[in-house]
Design a protein around this motif. Structure first.
Motif, PDB file in Angstrom:
ATOM      1  N   LEU A 274       7.160 -11.949  -4.417  1.00 20.33           N
ATOM      2  CA  LEU A 274       6.897 -10.696  -5.120  1.00 20.33           C
ATOM      3  C   LEU A 274       7.079  -9.489  -4.208  1.00 20.33           C
ATOM      4  CD1 LEU A 274       3.757 -11.731  -7.210  1.00 20.33           C
ATOM      5  CD2 LEU A 274       6.172 -11.957  -7.791  1.00 20.33           C
ATOM      6  N   THR A 275       6.831  -9.669  -2.916  1.00 16.39           N
ATOM      7  CA  THR A 275       7.019  -8.568  -1.961  1.00 16.39           C
ATOM      8  C   THR A 275       8.489  -8.183  -1.877  1.00 16.39           C
ATOM      9  OG1 THR A 275       5.126  -9.338  -0.654  1.00 16.39           O
ATOM     10  CG2 THR A 275       6.670  -7.821   0.418  1.00 16.39           C
ATOM     11  N   ALA A 276       9.353  -9.186  -1.767  1.00 18.59           N
ATOM     12  CA  ALA A 276      10.795  -8.916  -1.716  1.00 18.59           C
ATOM     13  C   ALA A 276      11.290  -8.342  -3.033  1.00 18.59           C
ATOM     14  CB  ALA A 276      11.550 -10.199  -1.374  1.00 18.59           C
ATOM     15  N   GLN A 277      10.734  -8.832  -4.149  1.00 20.42           N
ATOM     16  CA  GLN A 277      11.163  -8.342  -5.463  1.00 20.42           C
ATOM     17  C   GLN A 277      10.853  -6.858  -5.637  1.00 20.42           C
ATOM     18  OE1 GLN A 277       9.833 -10.763  -8.772  1.00 20.42           O
ATOM     19  NE2 GLN A 277      10.456 -12.656  -7.758  1.00 20.42           N
ATOM     20  N   ALA A 278       9.792  -6.405  -5.012  1.00 24.10           N
ATOM     21  CA  ALA A 278       9.404  -4.996  -5.150  1.00 24.10           C
ATOM     22  C   ALA A 278      10.460  -4.059  -4.581  1.00 24.10           C
ATOM     23  CB  ALA A 278       8.064  -4.757  -4.462  1.00 24.10           C
ATOM     24  N   THR A 279      11.332  -4.575  -3.707  1.00 20.99           N
ATOM     25  CA  THR A 279      12.381  -3.747  -3.103  1.00 20.99           C
ATOM     26  C   THR A 279      13.672  -3.768  -3.921  1.00 20.99           C
ATOM     27  OG1 THR A 279      13.270  -5.543  -1.726  1.00 20.99           O
ATOM     28  CG2 THR A 279      11.405  -4.285  -0.841  1.00 20.99           C
ATOM     29  N   LEU A 280      13.737  -4.627  -4.947  1.00 20.98           N
ATOM     30  CA  LEU A 280      14.949  -4.749  -5.747  1.00 20.98           C
ATOM     31  C   LEU A 280      14.984  -3.708  -6.861  1.00 20.98           C
ATOM     32  CD1 LEU A 280      15.014  -8.656  -6.111  1.00 20.98           C
ATOM     33  CD2 LEU A 280      16.172  -7.236  -4.389  1.00 20.98           C
ATOM     34  N   LYS A 281      16.163  -3.453  -7.392  1.00 15.57           N
ATOM     35  CA  LYS A 281      16.306  -2.500  -8.485  1.00 15.57           C
ATOM     36  C   LYS A 281      15.554  -2.958  -9.732  1.00 15.57           C
ATOM     37  CE  LYS A 281      20.801  -0.610  -7.109  1.00 15.57           C
ATOM     38  NZ  LYS A 281      22.222  -0.402  -7.505  1.00 15.57           N
ATOM     39  N   THR A 282      15.517  -4.269  -9.923  1.00 15.83           N
ATOM     40  CA  THR A 282      14.829  -4.814 -11.104  1.00 15.83           C
ATOM     41  C   THR A 282      13.319  -4.777 -10.955  1.00 15.83           C
ATOM     42  OG1 THR A 282      15.083  -7.021 -10.150  1.00 15.83           O
ATOM     43  CG2 THR A 282      16.729  -6.325 -11.762  1.00 15.83           C
ATOM     44  N   GLY A 283      12.837  -4.592  -9.728  1.00 12.18           N
ATOM     45  CA  GLY A 283      11.404  -4.569  -9.501  1.00 12.18           C
ATOM     46  C   GLY A 283      10.800  -5.964  -9.533  1.00 12.18           C
ATOM     47  N   VAL A 284       9.477  -6.025  -9.619  1.00 12.22           N
ATOM     48  CA  VAL A 284       8.771  -7.300  -9.617  1.00 12.22           C
ATOM     49  C   VAL A 284       8.872  -7.928 -11.007  1.00 12.22           C
ATOM     50  CG1 VAL A 284       6.555  -8.442  -9.307  1.00 12.22           C
ATOM     51  CG2 VAL A 284       7.185  -6.530  -7.817  1.00 12.22           C
ATOM     52  N   THR A 285       9.566  -9.053 -11.081  1.00 14.71           N
ATOM     53  CA  THR A 285       9.762  -9.752 -12.357  1.00 14.71           C
ATOM     54  C   THR A 285       8.998 -11.069 -12.419  1.00 14.71           C
ATOM     55  OG1 THR A 285      11.716 -10.940 -11.551  1.00 14.71           O
ATOM     56  CG2 THR A 285      12.076  -8.773 -12.581  1.00 14.71           C
ATOM     57  N   GLY A 286       8.498 -11.533 -11.269  1.00 14.21           N
ATOM     58  CA  GLY A 286       7.786 -12.802 -11.237  1.00 14.21           C
ATOM     59  C   GLY A 286       8.686 -14.015 -11.255  1.00 14.21           C
ATOM     60  N   GLU A 287       9.999 -13.804 -11.195  1.00 16.72           N
ATOM     61  CA  GLU A 287      10.943 -14.916 -11.274  1.00 16.72           C
ATOM     62  C   GLU A 287      11.025 -15.673  -9.951  1.00 16.72           C
ATOM     63  OE1 GLU A 287      14.582 -13.658 -13.954  1.00 16.72           O
ATOM     64  OE2 GLU A 287      13.870 -11.964 -12.754  1.00 16.72           O
ATOM     65  N   TYR A 288      11.396 -16.957 -10.073  1.00  9.84           N
ATOM     66  CA  TYR A 288      11.730 -17.769  -8.909  1.00  9.84           C
ATOM     67  C   TYR A 288      13.226 -17.563  -8.663  1.00  9.84           C
ATOM     68  CZ  TYR A 288       7.201 -20.088  -9.032  1.00  9.84           C
ATOM     69  OH  TYR A 288       5.853 -20.347  -8.984  1.00  9.84           O
ATOM     70  N   LEU A 289      13.557 -16.710  -7.707  1.00  6.32           N
ATOM     71  CA  LEU A 289      14.945 -16.329  -7.498  1.00  6.32           C
ATOM     72  C   LEU A 289      15.629 -17.253  -6.491  1.00  6.32           C
ATOM     73  CD1 LEU A 289      14.544 -12.445  -7.363  1.00  6.32           C
ATOM     74  CD2 LEU A 289      15.229 -13.874  -9.305  1.00  6.32           C
ATOM     75  N   PRO A 290      16.933 -17.497  -6.675  1.00  6.49           N
ATOM     76  CA  PRO A 290      17.662 -18.381  -5.759  1.00  6.49           C
ATOM     77  C   PRO A 290      17.735 -17.798  -4.357  1.00  6.49           C
ATOM     78  CG  PRO A 290      19.158 -17.285  -7.287  1.00  6.49           C
ATOM     79  CD  PRO A 290      17.781 -16.988  -7.764  1.00  6.49           C
ATOM     80  N   GLN A 291      17.579 -18.673  -3.345  1.00  8.09           N
ATOM     81  CA  GLN A 291      17.620 -18.282  -1.951  1.00  8.09           C
ATOM     82  C   GLN A 291      18.896 -18.789  -1.289  1.00  8.09           C
ATOM     83  OE1 GLN A 291      14.805 -16.356  -0.781  1.00  8.09           O
ATOM     84  NE2 GLN A 291      14.625 -16.402  -3.024  1.00  8.09           N
ATOM     85  N   LYS A 292      19.283 -18.155  -0.207  1.00  7.49           N
ATOM     86  CA  LYS A 292      20.487 -18.560   0.519  1.00  7.49           C
ATOM     87  C   LYS A 292      20.135 -19.648   1.544  1.00  7.49           C
ATOM     88  CE  LYS A 292      22.754 -14.058  -0.005  1.00  7.49           C
ATOM     89  NZ  LYS A 292      23.330 -12.886   0.698  1.00  7.49           N
ATOM     90  N   THR A 293      19.616 -20.746   1.025  1.00 14.87           N
ATOM     91  CA  THR A 293      19.219 -21.861   1.876  1.00 14.87           C
ATOM     92  C   THR A 293      20.271 -22.953   1.773  1.00 14.87           C
ATOM     93  OG1 THR A 293      16.915 -21.343   1.351  1.00 14.87           O
ATOM     94  CG2 THR A 293      17.351 -23.441   2.441  1.00 14.87           C
ATOM     95  N   ASP A 294      20.787 -23.418   2.901  1.00 11.72           N
ATOM     96  CA  ASP A 294      21.855 -24.406   2.858  1.00 11.72           C
ATOM     97  C   ASP A 294      21.313 -25.777   2.449  1.00 11.72           C
ATOM     98  OD1 ASP A 294      21.371 -26.123   5.479  1.00 11.72           O
ATOM     99  OD2 ASP A 294      21.124 -24.018   6.033  1.00 11.72           O
ATOM    100  N   SER A 295      22.200 -26.608   1.943  1.00 14.54           N
ATOM    101  CA  SER A 295      21.826 -27.930   1.429  1.00 14.54           C
ATOM    102  C   SER A 295      21.187 -28.804   2.499  1.00 14.54           C
ATOM    103  CB  SER A 295      23.055 -28.637   0.849  1.00 14.54           C
ATOM    104  OG  SER A 295      23.554 -27.939  -0.269  1.00 14.54           O
ATOM    105  N   ALA A 296      21.689 -28.712   3.746  1.00 16.77           N
ATOM    106  CA  ALA A 296      21.149 -29.543   4.830  1.00 16.77           C
ATOM    107  C   ALA A 296      19.671 -29.240   5.069  1.00 16.77           C
ATOM    108  CB  ALA A 296      21.954 -29.321   6.105  1.00 16.77           C
TER     109      ALA A 296
END
Length: 342
Positions: A274-296
């Motif tokens: 939620l902290t990171a979402q507050a910096t986005l244009k969409t604001g805090v949406t409560g969504e589980y957003l995809p991360q740039k985490t590699d498969s390994a």
């Protein structure tokens, strides 16, 4: 409004990564006597609110107040969530369910649909009843998934799992946990008798979508499944969801091995920051957003927590005579994949 059954609890644990409880709300059926007094009173008040507001919600699946309070959520077969304040006799609003823009899906799936003019991914494609574990026999559940004290609505809609947050009034996570584009051996044998093009590509299990269309060719069937693992896996304070997807394609009839071959494993990391979402244009949406985490990295998290395919959700069947057993389709030896048996 149709009547509903008593709530029961479903518990599934992902070892040290997560343990949470899903509960069944009162469900729409004709067994009025099985409803608790609170559910009965709420049902009558909800019906009166609908009538006063001139709203026809259609047939319902079930309703719940998420365990307490006067705000009730009624889920209709039109795939809409209605909210009603029974204390104030007030209709709060309605939210139609649509596809979530961040869901993970192998590109082969939408490509097959669009490339062969079979439609597009949507609830209209797979809104029919799915037999996978009989999970959508009771489509509506609820539980505190993120561990923040606020419950979410969990919906099993055919082949889709949807997490809707009443707090944020929107879908915060969604996956298609089953891809069932394949005919049975009997259906395939009948279909293979048709004089079609590319007969050299005759598969042991034909594509159900192509077989039901007017296209004069054949395609090998697809089977795909997704498991989720919920908890805090990356060491920060934000709840995570790991998605592990598997996609399979039918062997051709000239293959001596019966069944399917694995095309790929896909791993996706989602986080509710939620902290990171507050910096986005969409604001805090409560969504589980995809991360740039590699498969390994994701595979290592699962391995470290000793989380195998069978420990992901969904895993156990709710079908009569199979309750508590592994869902057969998701753990099938015909997939020729040793991981699904672990």
């Amino acid at each position: 409004m149709k009547k509903i059954v008593t709530a029961i609890s479903l518990v599934f644990c992902f070892n040290s990564v997560a343990a949470f409880e899903l509960k069944l709300p009162a469900q729409c059926d004709s067994n009025w006597a099985s409803k608790t007094p609170v559910q009965q009173v709420a049902a009558n008040k909800i019906s009166k609110v609908y009538e006063a507001a001139g709203i026809d919600p259609g047939r319902c699946y079930g309703w719940t107040n998420l365990g307490s309070g006067d705000i009730w959520y009624d889920f209709s077969r039109e795939l809409k969530i209605h909210a009603i304040d029974t204390a104030k006799s007030n209709y709060i609003g309605v939210w139609p369910l649509t596809r979530w823009p961040y869901e993970s899906i192998e590109p082969e799936i939408p490509f097959r649909l669009t490339d062969h003019q079979l439609g597009e991914m949507g609830f209209g494609v797979n809104a029919y009843h799915s037999s996978l574990g009989c999970l959508d026999d009771s489509p509506l559940r609820y539980g505190d998934i993120g561990g923040d004290g606020a419950a979410e609505l969990i919906l099993f809609l055919g082949n889709d799992l949807v997490m809707f947050s009443p707090s944020y009034e929107k879908t915060v996570f969604m996956i298609r946990y089953s891809i069932a584009d394949w005919l049975s051996t009997t259906e395939t044998a009948t279909f293979n008798l048709r004089p079609l093009k590319n007969a050299d590509a005759t598969a042991q299990y034909q594509s159900a979508m192509v077989a039901s269309s007017l296209h004069p060719y054949r395609l090998p069937g697809y089977r795909g499944y997704a498991k989720i693992f919920i908890g805090n896996v990356d060491g920060d304070v934000h709840p995570d969801i790991l998605v592990w997807r598997k996609l399979y394609e039918s062997h051709l009839i000239n293959n001596p091995v019966q069944g399917f071959t694995k095309l790929k494993d896909t791993f996706v990391h989602y986080e509710q920051d939620l902290t990171a979402q507050a910096t986005l244009k969409t604001g805090v949406t409560g969504e589980y957003l995809p991360q740039k985490t590699d498969s390994a990295t994701i595979k290592n998290w699962l391995k470290t927590s000793k989380l195998t395919w069978q420990k992901g959700f969904p895993s156990t069947s709710e079908c009569a005579g199979q309750k508590g057993q592994l869902i057969p389709e998701m753990h099938d030896v015909l997939l020729n994949d040793p991981e699904v048996l672990q």
